[in-house]
Motif scaffolding. Sequence first.
Motif, PDB file in Angstrom:
ATOM      1  N   ILE A 204       0.814  -1.215   0.000  1.00  0.00           N
ATOM      2  CA  ILE A 204       0.000   0.000   0.000  1.00  0.00           C
ATOM      3  C   ILE A 204       0.850   1.268   0.000  1.00  0.00           C
ATOM      4  CG2 ILE A 204      -1.680   1.330   1.331  1.00  0.00           C
ATOM      5  CD1 ILE A 204      -2.798  -1.384   2.275  1.00  0.00           C
ATOM      6  N   TYR A 205       1.895   1.307   0.824  1.00  0.00           N
ATOM      7  CA  TYR A 205       2.646   2.548   1.016  1.00  0.00           C
ATOM      8  C   TYR A 205       4.075   2.519   0.469  1.00  0.00           C
ATOM      9  CZ  TYR A 205      -1.118   3.463   4.333  1.00  0.00           C
ATOM     10  OH  TYR A 205      -2.328   3.642   4.902  1.00  0.00           O
ATOM     11  N   ILE A 206       4.804   1.462   0.738  1.00  0.00           N
ATOM     12  CA  ILE A 206       6.247   1.465   0.485  1.00  0.00           C
ATOM     13  C   ILE A 206       6.582   1.284  -0.991  1.00  0.00           C
ATOM     14  CG2 ILE A 206       8.417   0.308   1.039  1.00  0.00           C
ATOM     15  CD1 ILE A 206       7.167  -0.327   3.815  1.00  0.00           C
ATOM     16  N   PHE A 207       6.090   0.213  -1.613  1.00  0.00           N
ATOM     17  CA  PHE A 207       6.456  -0.069  -3.002  1.00  0.00           C
ATOM     18  C   PHE A 207       6.038   1.042  -3.973  1.00  0.00           C
ATOM     19  CE2 PHE A 207       6.407  -4.910  -2.100  1.00  0.00           C
ATOM     20  CZ  PHE A 207       7.661  -4.812  -1.533  1.00  0.00           C
ATOM     21  N   PRO A 208       4.798   1.550  -3.906  1.00  0.00           N
ATOM     22  CA  PRO A 208       4.452   2.635  -4.832  1.00  0.00           C
ATOM     23  C   PRO A 208       5.326   3.874  -4.663  1.00  0.00           C
ATOM     24  CG  PRO A 208       2.468   1.694  -3.885  1.00  0.00           C
ATOM     25  CD  PRO A 208       3.623   1.098  -3.141  1.00  0.00           C
ATOM     26  N   SER A 209       5.657   4.194  -3.415  1.00  0.00           N
ATOM     27  CA  SER A 209       6.512   5.358  -3.171  1.00  0.00           C
ATOM     28  C   SER A 209       7.901   5.154  -3.751  1.00  0.00           C
ATOM     29  CB  SER A 209       6.613   5.636  -1.673  1.00  0.00           C
ATOM     30  OG  SER A 209       5.361   5.971  -1.155  1.00  0.00           O
ATOM     31  N   ILE A 210       8.459   3.967  -3.537  1.00  0.00           N
ATOM     32  CA  ILE A 210       9.787   3.668  -4.092  1.00  0.00           C
ATOM     33  C   ILE A 210       9.762   3.755  -5.613  1.00  0.00           C
ATOM     34  CG2 ILE A 210      11.489   1.820  -4.427  1.00  0.00           C
ATOM     35  CD1 ILE A 210      10.902   0.942  -1.551  1.00  0.00           C
ATOM     36  N   LEU A 211       8.731   3.171  -6.213  1.00  0.00           N
ATOM     37  CA  LEU A 211       8.630   3.204  -7.677  1.00  0.00           C
ATOM     38  C   LEU A 211       8.531   4.630  -8.198  1.00  0.00           C
ATOM     39  CD1 LEU A 211       6.202   0.211  -8.288  1.00  0.00           C
ATOM     40  CD2 LEU A 211       8.638   0.314  -8.833  1.00  0.00           C
ATOM     41  N   PHE A 212       7.699   5.448  -7.565  1.00  0.00           N
ATOM     42  CA  PHE A 212       7.548   6.835  -8.009  1.00  0.00           C
ATOM     43  C   PHE A 212       8.865   7.597  -7.854  1.00  0.00           C
ATOM     44  CE2 PHE A 212       6.678  11.320  -7.268  1.00  0.00           C
ATOM     45  CZ  PHE A 212       5.947  11.628  -8.407  1.00  0.00           C
ATOM     46  N   LEU A 213       9.513   7.458  -6.702  1.00  0.00           N
ATOM     47  CA  LEU A 213      10.757   8.181  -6.463  1.00  0.00           C
ATOM     48  C   LEU A 213      11.848   7.743  -7.442  1.00  0.00           C
ATOM     49  CD1 LEU A 213      10.689   8.201  -2.571  1.00  0.00           C
ATOM     50  CD2 LEU A 213      10.405  10.176  -4.090  1.00  0.00           C
ATOM     51  N   LYS A 214      11.946   6.451  -7.697  1.00  0.00           N
ATOM     52  CA  LYS A 214      12.955   5.949  -8.637  1.00  0.00           C
ATOM     53  C   LYS A 214      12.645   6.418 -10.059  1.00  0.00           C
ATOM     54  CE  LYS A 214      16.338   3.437 -10.135  1.00  0.00           C
ATOM     55  NZ  LYS A 214      17.667   3.978 -10.087  1.00  0.00           N
TER      56      LYS A 214
END
Length: 118
Positions: A56-66
């Motif tokens: 919910i929180y970690i993977f989407p944020s990492i993907l967006f930031l990368k």
Amino acid sequence: EKHKIITTTTTTTMTDETSERLTKLILCAITAVALMLKNAGFVVSLVGALLGSAIIYIFPSILFLKFTSTRLANRTILKSKRLTLERLANKILFVFGVFCAILGVAVTVLTEFFPGTI
């Protein structure tokens, strides 16, 4: 007979025999853990706490930031105030997700091993 199942950039291949051995090893490990556990609900809760927050929180944020940092480096997008705010919001969501995962694991462990404390 050798077949290429997994190919990486270094041209490392996994044969059918190696894949079969790895699958058997994983199944044996899962079976051993299942035999030792008295309460499967603990595992379900633990996995839910970790993966729920991650999905919910970690993977989407990492993907967006990368994704945005790569595009900024390639100059395919320009740095703007909106992008900076979006990146900040994703960093906050990442930290929140890690906090939720830690909290979920703590609650799961306390409930399982120290009943009545929560």
